[in-house]
Design a protein around this motif. Structure first.
Motif, PDB file in Angstrom:
ATOM      1  N   GLU A 372       0.838  -1.204   0.000  1.00  0.00           N
ATOM      2  CA  GLU A 372       0.000   0.000   0.000  1.00  0.00           C
ATOM      3  C   GLU A 372       0.867   1.245   0.000  1.00  0.00           C
ATOM      4  O   GLU A 372       0.555   2.250  -0.639  1.00  0.00           O
ATOM      5  CB  GLU A 372      -0.926   0.022   1.230  1.00  0.00           C
ATOM      6  CG  GLU A 372      -2.080  -0.955   1.180  1.00  0.00           C
ATOM      7  CD  GLU A 372      -3.163  -0.540   0.191  1.00  0.00           C
ATOM      8  OE1 GLU A 372      -2.964   0.441  -0.550  1.00  0.00           O
ATOM      9  OE2 GLU A 372      -4.204  -1.213   0.155  1.00  0.00           O
ATOM     10  N   PHE A 378      -3.120   1.402  -7.165  1.00  0.00           N
ATOM     11  CA  PHE A 378      -3.704   0.188  -6.596  1.00  0.00           C
ATOM     12  C   PHE A 378      -4.887  -0.237  -7.459  1.00  0.00           C
ATOM     13  O   PHE A 378      -5.814   0.546  -7.677  1.00  0.00           O
ATOM     14  CB  PHE A 378      -4.151   0.444  -5.151  1.00  0.00           C
ATOM     15  CG  PHE A 378      -4.430  -0.820  -4.411  1.00  0.00           C
ATOM     16  CD1 PHE A 378      -3.454  -1.418  -3.646  1.00  0.00           C
ATOM     17  CD2 PHE A 378      -5.680  -1.435  -4.505  1.00  0.00           C
ATOM     18  CE1 PHE A 378      -3.701  -2.616  -2.984  1.00  0.00           C
ATOM     19  CE2 PHE A 378      -5.932  -2.624  -3.855  1.00  0.00           C
ATOM     20  CZ  PHE A 378      -4.944  -3.215  -3.090  1.00  0.00           C
ATOM     21  N   ASN A 390      -9.341  -1.686   0.641  1.00  0.00           N
ATOM     22  CA  ASN A 390      -8.012  -1.333   0.150  1.00  0.00           C
ATOM     23  C   ASN A 390      -7.979  -0.019  -0.620  1.00  0.00           C
ATOM     24  O   ASN A 390      -6.971   0.673  -0.600  1.00  0.00           O
ATOM     25  CB  ASN A 390      -7.457  -2.469  -0.714  1.00  0.00           C
ATOM     26  CG  ASN A 390      -6.900  -3.571   0.161  1.00  0.00           C
ATOM     27  OD1 ASN A 390      -6.069  -3.314   1.015  1.00  0.00           O
ATOM     28  ND2 ASN A 390      -7.356  -4.787  -0.043  1.00  0.00           N
ATOM     29  N   GLN A 391      -9.077   0.338  -1.285  1.00  0.00           N
ATOM     30  CA  GLN A 391      -9.058   1.612  -2.004  1.00  0.00           C
ATOM     31  C   GLN A 391      -9.004   2.777  -1.022  1.00  0.00           C
ATOM     32  O   GLN A 391      -8.498   3.852  -1.358  1.00  0.00           O
ATOM     33  CB  GLN A 391     -10.268   1.713  -2.953  1.00  0.00           C
ATOM     34  CG  GLN A 391     -11.580   2.128  -2.325  1.00  0.00           C
ATOM     35  CD  GLN A 391     -12.272   0.981  -1.568  1.00  0.00           C
ATOM     36  OE1 GLN A 391     -11.714  -0.085  -1.378  1.00  0.00           O
ATOM     37  NE2 GLN A 391     -13.484   1.226  -1.128  1.00  0.00           N
ATOM     38  N   SER A 394      -5.373   2.697   0.420  1.00  0.00           N
ATOM     39  CA  SER A 394      -4.497   3.255  -0.611  1.00  0.00           C
ATOM     40  C   SER A 394      -4.456   4.770  -0.526  1.00  0.00           C
ATOM     41  O   SER A 394      -3.390   5.377  -0.580  1.00  0.00           O
ATOM     42  CB  SER A 394      -4.992   2.883  -2.007  1.00  0.00           C
ATOM     43  OG  SER A 394      -4.973   1.507  -2.177  1.00  0.00           O
ATOM     44  N   GLN A 395      -5.636   5.360  -0.389  1.00  0.00           N
ATOM     45  CA  GLN A 395      -5.677   6.827  -0.383  1.00  0.00           C
ATOM     46  C   GLN A 395      -4.878   7.376   0.782  1.00  0.00           C
ATOM     47  O   GLN A 395      -4.103   8.310   0.625  1.00  0.00           O
ATOM     48  CB  GLN A 395      -7.130   7.301  -0.327  1.00  0.00           C
ATOM     49  CG  GLN A 395      -7.854   7.024  -1.644  1.00  0.00           C
ATOM     50  CD  GLN A 395      -9.307   7.427  -1.626  1.00  0.00           C
ATOM     51  OE1 GLN A 395      -9.654   8.534  -1.256  1.00  0.00           O
ATOM     52  NE2 GLN A 395     -10.176   6.528  -2.039  1.00  0.00           N
ATOM     53  N   TYR A 397      -2.401   6.127   2.073  1.00  0.00           N
ATOM     54  CA  TYR A 397      -0.978   5.869   1.823  1.00  0.00           C
ATOM     55  C   TYR A 397      -0.475   6.611   0.576  1.00  0.00           C
ATOM     56  O   TYR A 397       0.636   6.391   0.131  1.00  0.00           O
ATOM     57  CB  TYR A 397      -0.749   4.357   1.657  1.00  0.00           C
ATOM     58  CG  TYR A 397      -0.771   3.566   2.961  1.00  0.00           C
ATOM     59  CD1 TYR A 397      -1.880   3.583   3.792  1.00  0.00           C
ATOM     60  CD2 TYR A 397       0.316   2.803   3.364  1.00  0.00           C
ATOM     61  CE1 TYR A 397      -1.916   2.874   4.974  1.00  0.00           C
ATOM     62  CE2 TYR A 397       0.299   2.075   4.553  1.00  0.00           C
ATOM     63  CZ  TYR A 397      -0.826   2.114   5.346  1.00  0.00           C
ATOM     64  OH  TYR A 397      -0.845   1.402   6.519  1.00  0.00           O
ATOM     65  N   THR A 399      -1.433   6.291  -2.435  1.00  0.00           N
ATOM     66  CA  THR A 399      -1.385   5.388  -3.588  1.00  0.00           C
ATOM     67  C   THR A 399      -2.725   5.523  -4.321  1.00  0.00           C
ATOM     68  O   THR A 399      -3.778   5.497  -3.674  1.00  0.00           O
ATOM     69  CB  THR A 399      -1.144   3.952  -3.100  1.00  0.00           C
ATOM     70  OG1 THR A 399       0.106   3.950  -2.409  1.00  0.00           O
ATOM     71  CG2 THR A 399      -1.114   2.951  -4.228  1.00  0.00           C
ATOM     72  N   PRO A 401      -5.929   4.742  -6.243  1.00  0.00           N
ATOM     73  CA  PRO A 401      -6.743   3.575  -6.596  1.00  0.00           C
ATOM     74  C   PRO A 401      -7.331   3.672  -8.002  1.00  0.00           C
ATOM     75  O   PRO A 401      -7.776   4.749  -8.421  1.00  0.00           O
ATOM     76  CB  PRO A 401      -7.853   3.571  -5.541  1.00  0.00           C
ATOM     77  CG  PRO A 401      -7.933   4.968  -5.049  1.00  0.00           C
ATOM     78  CD  PRO A 401      -6.602   5.609  -5.250  1.00  0.00           C
ATOM     79  N   ARG A 457      -2.231  12.246  -5.050  1.00  0.00           N
ATOM     80  CA  ARG A 457      -1.770  11.564  -3.828  1.00  0.00           C
ATOM     81  C   ARG A 457      -2.203  12.339  -2.587  1.00  0.00           C
ATOM     82  O   ARG A 457      -2.714  11.762  -1.633  1.00  0.00           O
ATOM     83  CB  ARG A 457      -0.238  11.453  -3.835  1.00  0.00           C
ATOM     84  CG  ARG A 457       0.334  10.550  -4.923  1.00  0.00           C
ATOM     85  CD  ARG A 457       1.723  10.058  -4.484  1.00  0.00           C
ATOM     86  NE  ARG A 457       2.559   9.568  -5.570  1.00  0.00           N
ATOM     87  CZ  ARG A 457       2.373   8.434  -6.236  1.00  0.00           C
ATOM     88  NH1 ARG A 457       1.321   7.680  -5.976  1.00  0.00           N
ATOM     89  NH2 ARG A 457       3.211   8.055  -7.184  1.00  0.00           N
TER      90      ARG A 457
END
Ligand code: ADP
Length: 484
Positions: A372, A378, A390-391, A394-395, A397, A399, A401, A457
């Motif tokens: 992540e 992602f 995870n989406q 991800s945000q 982190y 990253t 999505p 990001r």
């Protein structure tokens, strides 16, 4: 409020997916807000070893009928502060096993016994705990029978003030369907074996039972709450849900930011925040090394962490990558596990593109954090997605999505076409490899625009999916169920 949460898995004790994260975080958040919270789950193999403070409880022994036999269980507890107690049902025959529900892709043949019994234990605790829960919040099919047991005991068994019930559907695709003959395990009168109660096409359906008998039903995103009322997403229960549609609500899951964060995280060597993304860049290089990929900042790294099942878009993911990898400079890393054919397909992708694809089969909490953090993008091309976590991780982190427009993915990611300045990710519509490939191509363009990339990001890192907001919404649902 006095709330008993029931779930077949609870982070940090047991987990196969998002259900565990959600129940674990909701419990902590409600307790932190001053409510009295109990969480009941099975005591699986290895839990006591990892949490040695778990100990036998006040209600030491439960002895209940299960069809023609009686089954005994112990209740073990762990207290996590004045407001939060975890209750573990210790029944070794049922729960002392290598996995939670299945091995090598095959469900345990006695899952119906295991979770009928577990649901009876939940009802027992709801009735006998000294602090008298006023609300039982059940989760998914494994606890679908609980509201029926409560209802029956209140009508026929002298229990005058049973708690109200909420059922959260984390994924409608898993319903707990079993043959009619297993109804005997409930020890309930046959009158309940009826299409308006537990019966479903001649068999028994745990989730349907929960939908019929709970005071309020929730699911884990507003869009999924609308989708499941329709035939394409209803998994055969859309009719039952439509009958209760005024009691069906969608609450987007929250994220446990104590755990999923980049500032203070034992799984990450390189820490970072919105103030500086330098640690993220360094983490990417370390991740490439860990995964055995060429170490380079120049090439975008796409990650996926997932159960490898149809729902998650395994087929279009493989097809899109197979079409893009020969021509484009990109890296792809997978962490996941699933049926052998899907695992083999990703292993084959790695063999075909060894310098571009890394595949890690299995479950690995630490690596999931590093992916992540170290990934640029992602990928979550789900066919359907009740909420998805995870989406949102991800945000936080930084990253970006890439998601299909469905369920909670739509509710939690902002595409540039919706809000150019506030975009957090890339969305695509119809389920096809071509559409996913086009979305990945947009990501490759974005990767070449350093300023815009940074803006995406930072937008994601600032997005707020905290549990305080989510648990507030659950409290309102509890109040509704209590008739307040
Ligand atoms: P689902 O519950 O449908 O599997 P979610 O996105 O809601 O999907 O939640 C999945 C959770 O499980 C996330 O916390 C994700 O990071 C985790 N997860 C899934 N597969 C793995 C894996 N192989 N290793 C580590 N974590 C995983």
């Amino acid at each position: 409020m006095r709330i008993l949460l029931a779930s077949s898995e609870v982070h940090p004790f047991s987990k196969t997916g998002g259900l565990a994260d959600v129940v674990g975080a909701l419990a902590k958040s409600l307790a932190a807000a001053g409510h009295r919270v109990g969480v009941v789950s099975p005591l699986y193999r290895g839990v006591r070893e990892s949490f040695p403070n778990i100990a036998p409880a006040e209600l030491a022994l439960i002895d209940l009928p299960l069809g023609g036999r009686r089954v005994q269980a112990q209740v073990w507890t762990l207290s996590a502060g004045p407001h939060l107690t975890y209750y573990f049902i210790r029944q070794e025959n049922f729960f002392e096993r290598p996995e939670l529900y299945q091995e090598q892709g095959h469900d345990y043949p006695d899952n119906v016994d295991r979770f009928t019994y577990f649901s009876k234990c939940v009802a027992y605790l709801a009735r006998h705990l000294s602090w008298q829960p006023e609300l039982v919040h059940n989760n998914d099919w494994q606890t679908g029978l609980v509201p029926l047991f409560l209802r029956h005991q209140s009508l026929h068994d002298g229990w005058t003030n049973p708690p109200r019930t909420v059922l959260t559907i984390h994924n409608l695709a898993y319903q707990g369907n079993f043959p009619a003959a297993t109804f005997g395990l409930t020890n309930l009168p046959l009158t309940y074996f009826h299409p308006s109660a537990v019966e479903y096409w001649g068999g028994m359906n745990f989730l349907k039972t929960g939908i019929v008998f709970s005071d309020v039903i929730t699911t884990v995103s507003p869009r999924y709450a609308r989708e499941i009322l329709t035939e394409p997403f209803g998994c055969g229960l859309d009719g039952v849900l439509r009958q209760r549609q005024h009691s069906v609500f969608g609450i987007l899951n929250g994220v446990d930011y104590e755990e999923w964060q980049t500032v203070n995280n034992p799984f990450l060597k390189q820490l970072y925040s919105t103030a500086s993304l330098r640690g993220k860049a360094a983490g990417k290089l370390e991740l490439q090394q860990e995964l055995g990929l060429p170490v380079t900042a120049r090439v975008p790294l796409f990650c996926t962490i997932s159960r490898l099942v149809e729902q998650k878009g395994v087929d279009i993911l493989l097809a899109a990558l197979t079409s893009l990898l020969p021509q484009h400079d990109l890296q792809f890393a997978l962490l996941g596990s699933g049926p052998p054919q899907h695992e083999a397909a990703f292993a084959e992708l790695h063999r075909r593109f060894p310098g571009k694809v890394a595949v890690h089969l299995g479950f690995n909490q630490g690596l999931s954090h590093r992916m992540e953090a170290g990934g640029d993008f992602f990928l979550m091309p789900s066919r359907f997605e009740p909420c998805g976590l995870n989406q949102m991780y991800s945000q936080r982190y930084g990253t970006i999505p890439i998601v299909r427009i469905t369920g909670g993915l739509d509710d939690s990611v902002v595409d540039a076409t919706e809000n150019a300045a506030g975009a957090t990710g890339i969305k695509f519509g119809d389920y096809s490899a071509a559409n996913l490939a086009a979305a990945i191509t947009r990501a490759l363009e974005l990767f070449r625009n350093a300023k815009l990339l940074r803006q995406y990001r930072l937008n994601g890192m600032k997005a707020d999916f905290s549990w305080e907001r989510t648990s507030e919404q659950y409290l309102r649902i509890y109040e509704l169920a209590l008739g307040k």
